[in-house]
Design a protein around this motif. Structure first.
Motif, PDB file in Angstrom:
ATOM      1  N   LEU A  33     -47.087 -21.163   7.119  1.00 28.95           N
ATOM      2  CA  LEU A  33     -46.911 -19.910   6.389  1.00 28.95           C
ATOM      3  C   LEU A  33     -47.607 -18.750   7.092  1.00 28.95           C
ATOM      4  O   LEU A  33     -47.077 -17.635   7.140  1.00 28.95           O
ATOM      5  CB  LEU A  33     -47.422 -20.041   4.958  1.00 28.95           C
ATOM      6  CG  LEU A  33     -46.535 -20.834   4.019  1.00 28.95           C
ATOM      7  CD1 LEU A  33     -47.213 -20.992   2.663  1.00 28.95           C
ATOM      8  CD2 LEU A  33     -45.181 -20.168   3.854  1.00 28.95           C
ATOM      9  N   ALA A  34     -48.792 -18.990   7.640  1.00 26.92           N
ATOM     10  CA  ALA A  34     -49.510 -17.929   8.346  1.00 26.92           C
ATOM     11  C   ALA A  34     -48.723 -17.470   9.568  1.00 26.92           C
ATOM     12  O   ALA A  34     -48.764 -16.299   9.930  1.00 26.92           O
ATOM     13  CB  ALA A  34     -50.896 -18.421   8.760  1.00 26.92           C
ATOM     14  N   ARG A  35     -47.974 -18.378  10.168  1.00 28.73           N
ATOM     15  CA  ARG A  35     -47.182 -18.023  11.344  1.00 28.73           C
ATOM     16  C   ARG A  35     -45.979 -17.165  10.966  1.00 28.73           C
ATOM     17  O   ARG A  35     -45.644 -16.218  11.661  1.00 28.73           O
ATOM     18  CB  ARG A  35     -46.717 -19.292  12.066  1.00 28.73           C
ATOM     19  CG  ARG A  35     -46.142 -19.029  13.435  1.00 28.73           C
ATOM     20  CD  ARG A  35     -45.708 -20.304  14.143  1.00 28.73           C
ATOM     21  NE  ARG A  35     -44.457 -20.783  13.575  1.00 28.73           N
ATOM     22  CZ  ARG A  35     -44.294 -21.912  12.894  1.00 28.73           C
ATOM     23  NH1 ARG A  35     -45.301 -22.722  12.710  1.00 28.73           N
ATOM     24  NH2 ARG A  35     -43.121 -22.255  12.413  1.00 28.73           N
ATOM     25  N   VAL A  36     -45.317 -17.477   9.852  1.00 26.81           N
ATOM     26  CA  VAL A  36     -44.090 -16.756   9.488  1.00 26.81           C
ATOM     27  C   VAL A  36     -44.327 -15.632   8.493  1.00 26.81           C
ATOM     28  O   VAL A  36     -43.478 -14.760   8.348  1.00 26.81           O
ATOM     29  CB  VAL A  36     -43.005 -17.715   8.934  1.00 26.81           C
ATOM     30  CG1 VAL A  36     -42.608 -18.728   9.979  1.00 26.81           C
ATOM     31  CG2 VAL A  36     -43.458 -18.393   7.663  1.00 26.81           C
ATOM     32  N   MET A  37     -45.456 -15.651   7.793  1.00 25.93           N
ATOM     33  CA  MET A  37     -45.770 -14.612   6.802  1.00 25.93           C
ATOM     34  C   MET A  37     -47.190 -14.129   7.044  1.00 25.93           C
ATOM     35  O   MET A  37     -48.121 -14.572   6.362  1.00 25.93           O
ATOM     36  CB  MET A  37     -45.646 -15.168   5.385  1.00 25.93           C
ATOM     37  CG  MET A  37     -44.260 -15.587   5.000  1.00 25.93           C
ATOM     38  SD  MET A  37     -44.190 -16.288   3.339  1.00 25.93           S
ATOM     39  CE  MET A  37     -44.706 -14.911   2.346  1.00 25.93           C
ATOM     40  N   PRO A  38     -47.377 -13.225   8.002  1.00 28.96           N
ATOM     41  CA  PRO A  38     -48.735 -12.758   8.267  1.00 28.96           C
ATOM     42  C   PRO A  38     -49.367 -12.149   7.020  1.00 28.96           C
ATOM     43  O   PRO A  38     -48.684 -11.536   6.210  1.00 28.96           O
ATOM     44  CB  PRO A  38     -48.572 -11.703   9.356  1.00 28.96           C
ATOM     45  CG  PRO A  38     -47.164 -11.791   9.815  1.00 28.96           C
ATOM     46  CD  PRO A  38     -46.381 -12.568   8.804  1.00 28.96           C
ATOM     47  N   TRP A  39     -50.661 -12.321   6.884  1.00 30.68           N
ATOM     48  CA  TRP A  39     -51.386 -11.813   5.720  1.00 30.68           C
ATOM     49  C   TRP A  39     -51.424 -10.294   5.775  1.00 30.68           C
ATOM     50  O   TRP A  39     -51.712  -9.696   6.799  1.00 30.68           O
ATOM     51  CB  TRP A  39     -52.796 -12.386   5.710  1.00 30.68           C
ATOM     52  CG  TRP A  39     -53.585 -11.953   4.531  1.00 30.68           C
ATOM     53  CD1 TRP A  39     -53.466 -12.424   3.265  1.00 30.68           C
ATOM     54  CD2 TRP A  39     -54.599 -10.952   4.487  1.00 30.68           C
ATOM     55  NE1 TRP A  39     -54.345 -11.795   2.438  1.00 30.68           N
ATOM     56  CE2 TRP A  39     -55.053 -10.875   3.161  1.00 30.68           C
ATOM     57  CE3 TRP A  39     -55.151 -10.125   5.425  1.00 30.68           C
ATOM     58  CZ2 TRP A  39     -56.056 -10.002   2.759  1.00 30.68           C
ATOM     59  CZ3 TRP A  39     -56.142  -9.252   5.033  1.00 30.68           C
ATOM     60  CH2 TRP A  39     -56.582  -9.194   3.716  1.00 30.68           C
ATOM     61  N   VAL A  40     -51.150  -9.666   4.641  1.00 33.78           N
ATOM     62  CA  VAL A  40     -51.198  -8.211   4.518  1.00 33.78           C
ATOM     63  C   VAL A  40     -52.192  -7.886   3.406  1.00 33.78           C
ATOM     64  O   VAL A  40     -52.054  -8.387   2.291  1.00 33.78           O
ATOM     65  CB  VAL A  40     -49.807  -7.635   4.158  1.00 33.78           C
ATOM     66  CG1 VAL A  40     -49.884  -6.143   3.953  1.00 33.78           C
ATOM     67  CG2 VAL A  40     -48.794  -7.983   5.223  1.00 33.78           C
ATOM     68  N   PRO A  41     -53.203  -7.040   3.688  1.00 31.94           N
ATOM     69  CA  PRO A  41     -54.146  -6.680   2.626  1.00 31.94           C
ATOM     70  C   PRO A  41     -53.429  -6.023   1.451  1.00 31.94           C
ATOM     71  O   PRO A  41     -52.441  -5.317   1.624  1.00 31.94           O
ATOM     72  CB  PRO A  41     -55.090  -5.690   3.303  1.00 31.94           C
ATOM     73  CG  PRO A  41     -54.907  -5.902   4.770  1.00 31.94           C
ATOM     74  CD  PRO A  41     -53.515  -6.417   4.956  1.00 31.94           C
TER      75      PRO A  41
END
Length: 56
Positions: A33-41
């Protein structure tokens, strides 16, 4: 995580170490998930455009 007890040791021998397997799968899913959905604040997310539902 779990204390070694005879019943736990026997279950691990019979069924495998399920908690360890689940942790491994959760880590794998988290990496995927971190690879395909980068974290956004949250501060970078757009403002809500629909009003909140009334609390009845």
């Amino acid at each position: 995580m779990f204390q070694e007890t005879p019943i736990f040791s026997r279950l691990v021998a019979e069924r495998g170490d399920i908690p360890t397997q689940v942790r491994g799968e959760a880590d794998r899913i988290h990496r995927d998930l971190a690879r395909v959905m980068p974290w956004v604040p949250a501060s970078d997310l757009p403002a809500r455009t629909t009003p909140d539902r009334p609390a009845w």
